[in-house]
Design a protein around this motif. Structure first.
Motif, PDB file in Angstrom:
ATOM      1  N   UNK A  74      47.574  43.479  -4.741  1.00 46.20           N
ATOM      2  CA  UNK A  74      46.413  42.615  -4.510  1.00 46.20           C
ATOM      3  C   UNK A  74      46.430  41.444  -5.485  1.00 46.20           C
ATOM      4  N   UNK A  75      46.691  41.731  -6.764  1.00 46.44           N
ATOM      5  CA  UNK A  75      46.767  40.664  -7.755  1.00 46.44           C
ATOM      6  C   UNK A  75      47.838  39.653  -7.407  1.00 46.44           C
ATOM      7  N   UNK A  76      48.971  40.135  -6.925  1.00 47.72           N
ATOM      8  CA  UNK A  76      50.059  39.220  -6.566  1.00 47.72           C
ATOM      9  C   UNK A  76      49.678  38.347  -5.384  1.00 47.72           C
ATOM     10  N   UNK A  77      48.931  38.904  -4.449  1.00 47.04           N
ATOM     11  CA  UNK A  77      48.466  38.112  -3.306  1.00 47.04           C
ATOM     12  C   UNK A  77      47.519  37.003  -3.769  1.00 47.04           C
ATOM     13  N   UNK A  78      46.649  37.309  -4.735  1.00 47.05           N
ATOM     14  CA  UNK A  78      45.745  36.280  -5.247  1.00 47.05           C
ATOM     15  C   UNK A  78      46.524  35.147  -5.900  1.00 47.05           C
ATOM     16  N   UNK A  79      47.552  35.487  -6.657  1.00 47.09           N
ATOM     17  CA  UNK A  79      48.395  34.454  -7.259  1.00 47.09           C
ATOM     18  C   UNK A  79      49.081  33.628  -6.166  1.00 47.09           C
ATOM     19  N   UNK A  80      49.565  34.307  -5.136  1.00 44.07           N
ATOM     20  CA  UNK A  80      50.208  33.606  -4.031  1.00 44.07           C
ATOM     21  C   UNK A  80      49.269  32.626  -3.349  1.00 44.07           C
ATOM     22  N   UNK A  81      48.009  33.034  -3.198  1.00 42.83           N
ATOM     23  CA  UNK A  81      47.040  32.130  -2.583  1.00 42.83           C
ATOM     24  C   UNK A  81      46.774  30.922  -3.478  1.00 42.83           C
ATOM     25  N   UNK A  82      46.781  31.145  -4.780  1.00 39.00           N
ATOM     26  CA  UNK A  82      46.588  30.034  -5.714  1.00 39.00           C
ATOM     27  C   UNK A  82      47.722  29.019  -5.603  1.00 39.00           C
ATOM     28  N   UNK A  83      48.932  29.494  -5.400  1.00 33.60           N
ATOM     29  CA  UNK A  83      50.101  28.622  -5.398  1.00 33.60           C
ATOM     30  C   UNK A  83      50.398  28.020  -4.025  1.00 33.60           C
ATOM     31  N   UNK A  84      49.801  28.551  -2.989  1.00 35.78           N
ATOM     32  CA  UNK A  84      50.124  28.113  -1.624  1.00 35.78           C
ATOM     33  C   UNK A  84      49.854  26.624  -1.446  1.00 35.78           C
ATOM     34  N   UNK A  85      50.864  25.899  -1.048  1.00 36.20           N
ATOM     35  CA  UNK A  85      50.721  24.480  -0.757  1.00 36.20           C
ATOM     36  C   UNK A  85      50.762  23.573  -1.967  1.00 36.20           C
ATOM     37  N   UNK A  86      50.899  24.147  -3.174  1.00 40.68           N
ATOM     38  CA  UNK A  86      50.917  23.296  -4.366  1.00 40.68           C
ATOM     39  C   UNK A  86      52.237  22.543  -4.462  1.00 40.68           C
ATOM     40  N   UNK A  87      52.156  21.267  -4.831  1.00 38.60           N
ATOM     41  CA  UNK A  87      53.344  20.459  -5.070  1.00 38.60           C
ATOM     42  C   UNK A  87      53.147  19.680  -6.361  1.00 38.60           C
ATOM     43  N   UNK A  88      54.154  19.722  -7.201  1.00 37.38           N
ATOM     44  CA  UNK A  88      54.065  19.015  -8.461  1.00 37.38           C
ATOM     45  C   UNK A  88      54.089  17.507  -8.285  1.00 37.38           C
ATOM     46  N   UNK A  89      53.453  16.809  -9.222  1.00 37.53           N
ATOM     47  CA  UNK A  89      53.407  15.347  -9.168  1.00 37.53           C
ATOM     48  C   UNK A  89      54.349  14.714 -10.186  1.00 37.53           C
ATOM     49  N   UNK A  90      54.843  15.523 -11.133  1.00 42.45           N
ATOM     50  CA  UNK A  90      55.647  14.989 -12.219  1.00 42.45           C
ATOM     51  C   UNK A  90      54.829  14.645 -13.445  1.00 42.45           C
ATOM     52  N   UNK A  91      53.514  14.674 -13.320  1.00 39.96           N
ATOM     53  CA  UNK A  91      52.602  14.473 -14.450  1.00 39.96           C
ATOM     54  C   UNK A  91      52.220  15.856 -14.958  1.00 39.96           C
ATOM     55  N   UNK A  92      52.799  16.265 -16.085  1.00 37.88           N
ATOM     56  CA  UNK A  92      52.642  17.645 -16.532  1.00 37.88           C
ATOM     57  C   UNK A  92      51.182  18.030 -16.732  1.00 37.88           C
ATOM     58  N   UNK A  93      50.403  17.110 -17.266  1.00 36.90           N
ATOM     59  CA  UNK A  93      49.004  17.429 -17.526  1.00 36.90           C
ATOM     60  C   UNK A  93      48.222  17.616 -16.220  1.00 36.90           C
ATOM     61  N   UNK A  94      48.408  16.704 -15.279  1.00 37.23           N
ATOM     62  CA  UNK A  94      47.741  16.823 -13.983  1.00 37.23           C
ATOM     63  C   UNK A  94      48.197  18.081 -13.251  1.00 37.23           C
ATOM     64  N   UNK A  95      49.485  18.383 -13.354  1.00 40.13           N
ATOM     65  CA  UNK A  95      50.008  19.559 -12.667  1.00 40.13           C
ATOM     66  C   UNK A  95      49.452  20.850 -13.261  1.00 40.13           C
TER      67      UNK A  95
END
Length: 237
Positions: A74-95
Motif C-alpha cells: 500500500x505504501x509503495x502504491x502511494x509513492x507511485x501515485x505521487x510520482x505518476x506523470x512527474x517530469x523534471x524541469x532541470x531546476x533542482x529546487x523547483x523539482x
C-alpha cells in the motif's frame, strides 16, 4: 516459516470472485485502501478483506505474506501515485519542491493508510524509483555525494513525517478534529498579555496559521538550506 510468494502470473485466480472480479495485487491493494478509508487501520484484517473481495481469506496469502506485507505494498502504491506523470524541469529546487508536495498530497489523499505506511521502508519498485529520482535531482544539480545523501535523507524524512502528522489529524473522527482546531481560537487567542505576552501578541497569526500544515514552509526552509550549502560547495571548489 513463511511460504514464498509466487509471481502474480503464476497465482492469478482463474475464476472471478463473488463480485465478478479476478484477483490481482492491484485489486487487493485498492480494496484495502477503501477499507482503510472506511474503517481505519483496525478494520483491515485478512478475514474482512477476503469478505470484501468475495474470496476465501486464505487466497490472499498467494499474493501477500500477510497484512504487514500488504501494508508495504500500500505504501509503495502511494509513492507511485505521487510520482505518476512527474517530469523534471532541470531546476533542482523547483523539482524537489514539486516532488515533496506530490508525496505529501498522495499520502494525505489516504490518511488512514498514511498513518500505517509513512514510517515504513518497503524496498518496492515505486519507492526505489522515487529514491533514484530524488538523488538524481540532487547529484545532477552538483551536490557532492555526501551532501546529496544528507539532503535526500532530510527531504524524504521531512516529507513523510509531515504526511504522517497531517494524516493523523485528518484520520481523527470529525468531532475530535473540529475540537482540536477550535482550541487556537477558544484558548490561545484569549490568553492575557499579562501572563502570556508572546502568545497574546501573535494570537491572530497563530489562529490564522496553526490549523494549516506547516509542510510547505518547512519544505522551503529545507530548500533554502540546501541552496546555501550548494553555493558554499561551489565557492570552495
Amino acid at each position: 516459516m513463511a511460504k514464498p510468494v509466487v509471481p502474480e502470473e503464476g497465482r492469478r485466480r482463474r475464476r472471478p470472485t463473488k463480485q465478478g472480479a479476478v484477483l490481482s495485487e492491484r485489486l487487493i491493494v485498492d480494496t484495502a485502501l477503501r477499507m482503510l478509508r472506511e474503517h481505519g487501520g483496525a478494520g483491515l484484517t485478512v478475514r474482512r478483506l477476503g469478505a470484501a473481495l468475495g474470496a476465501d481469506p486464505s487466497t490472499l496469502y498467494r499474493y501477500f505474506r500477510g497484512i504487514d506485507d500488504l501494508t508495504l505494498a500500500i505504501g509503495d502504491v502511494l509513492v507511485g501515485r505521487a510520482m505518476a506523470g512527474w517530469e523534471g524541469t532541470g531546476d533542482w529546487r523547483a523539482d524537489l519542491r514539486e516532488l515533496g508536495l506530490r508525496i505529501h498530497a498522495a499520502y494525505l489523499g489516504h490518511p488512514q493508510a498514511a498513518v500505517l505506511t509513512a514510517s515504513r521502508v518497503s524496498g518496492r519498485a515505486h519507492e526505489v524509483a522515487a529514491d533514484e529520482t530524488i538523488l538524481g535531482v540532487l547529484r545532477t544539480a552538483g551536490f557532492p555525494d555526501a551532501e546529496a545523501v544528507r539532503i535526500y535523507h532530510a527531504f524524504i524524512d521531512q516529507s513523510l513525517a509531515f504526511a504522517a502528522l497531517d494524516a493523523a489529524s485528518l484520520a481523527l473522527p470529525g468531532a475530535a478534529r473540529t475540537a482540536d482546531q477550535e482550541v487556537w481560537q477558544a484558548t490561545y487567542a484569549r490568553l492575557p498579555a499579562t501572563t502570556h505576552p508572546h502568545i497574546a501578541a501573535t494570537a491572530p497569526l497563530l489562529v490564522a496559521r496553526m490549523n494549516d500544515s506547516a509542510y510547505p514552509t518547512a519544505l522551503e526552509m529545507l530548500l533554502d538550506s540546501a541552496g546555501a550549502r550548494l553555493a558554499t560547495s561551489h565557492h570552495l571548489t
